[in-house]
Motif scaffolding. Structure first.
Motif, short mmCIF file in Angstrom:
data_model
loop_
_atom_site.label_atom_id
_atom_site.label_comp_id
_atom_site.label_asym_id
_atom_site.label_seq_id
_atom_site.Cartn_x
_atom_site.Cartn_y
_atom_site.Cartn_z
N ASP A 84 1.03 4.52 -2.73
CA ASP A 84 0.23 5.51 -2.05
C ASP A 84 0.46 6.90 -2.64
O ASP A 84 1.60 7.35 -2.75
N HIS A 85 -0.62 7.56 -2.99
CA HIS A 85 -0.58 8.97 -3.41
C HIS A 85 0.31 9.18 -4.63
O HIS A 85 0.80 10.29 -4.84
N SER A 109 1.30 9.13 5.07
CA SER A 109 2.41 8.42 4.45
C SER A 109 3.69 9.26 4.48
O SER A 109 3.68 10.45 4.16
N VAL A 139 0.85 -1.21 0.00
CA VAL A 139 0.00 0.00 0.00
C VAL A 139 0.88 1.25 0.00
O VAL A 139 0.64 2.19 -0.74
N GLU A 140 1.91 1.22 0.82
CA GLU A 140 2.77 2.40 0.99
C GLU A 140 3.46 2.78 -0.32
O GLU A 140 3.66 3.95 -0.60
#
Ligand code: ZN
Length: 106
Positions: free
Chosen positions: A48-49, A79, A44-45
């Protein structure tokens, strides 16, 4: 030859019980395989974004205000990666802004 997982005694391959400590070797084989299974940790990290980060750099290049808005968005995320890029996007947008002002004032 195999080794007892409980006491380290060397045993015959066909041994079911350890001759030293009496442990059931089949139980250990089953018990060992379960935690050894690869644990899937969703990345996910990593993703992310990502879109916001790209938008920050691209937007900041076209119009620095967009970059600054996206940078504030990134800086308020949880994050670490988003915060780091938020700072870079601010610096990048300000740099583009200063350069564009210098070009326009020439
Ligand atoms: Zn043993």
């Amino acid at each position: 030859m195999k080794i007892c997982p409980n006491c380290g005694e060397q045993l015959a391959d066909e041994a079911i019980f350890c001759k030293s400590c009496g442990v059931n070797l089949d139980d250990f084989v089953v018990g060992k395989e379960t935690p050894a299974a690869p644990q899937y940790i969703p990345p996910v990290e990593e993703n992310d974004h990502k879109i916001a980060i790209i938008l920050g750099y691209v937007g900041g290049f076209i119009w620095p205000i967009i970059g600054l808005i996206v940078a504030i968005y990134l800086l308020t995320r949880d994050s670490e990666k988003a915060k780091k890029h938020g700072k870079y996007v601010i610096l990048f947008s300000l740099f583009i802004w200063v350069v564009s002002l210098l070009i326009m004032n020439r």
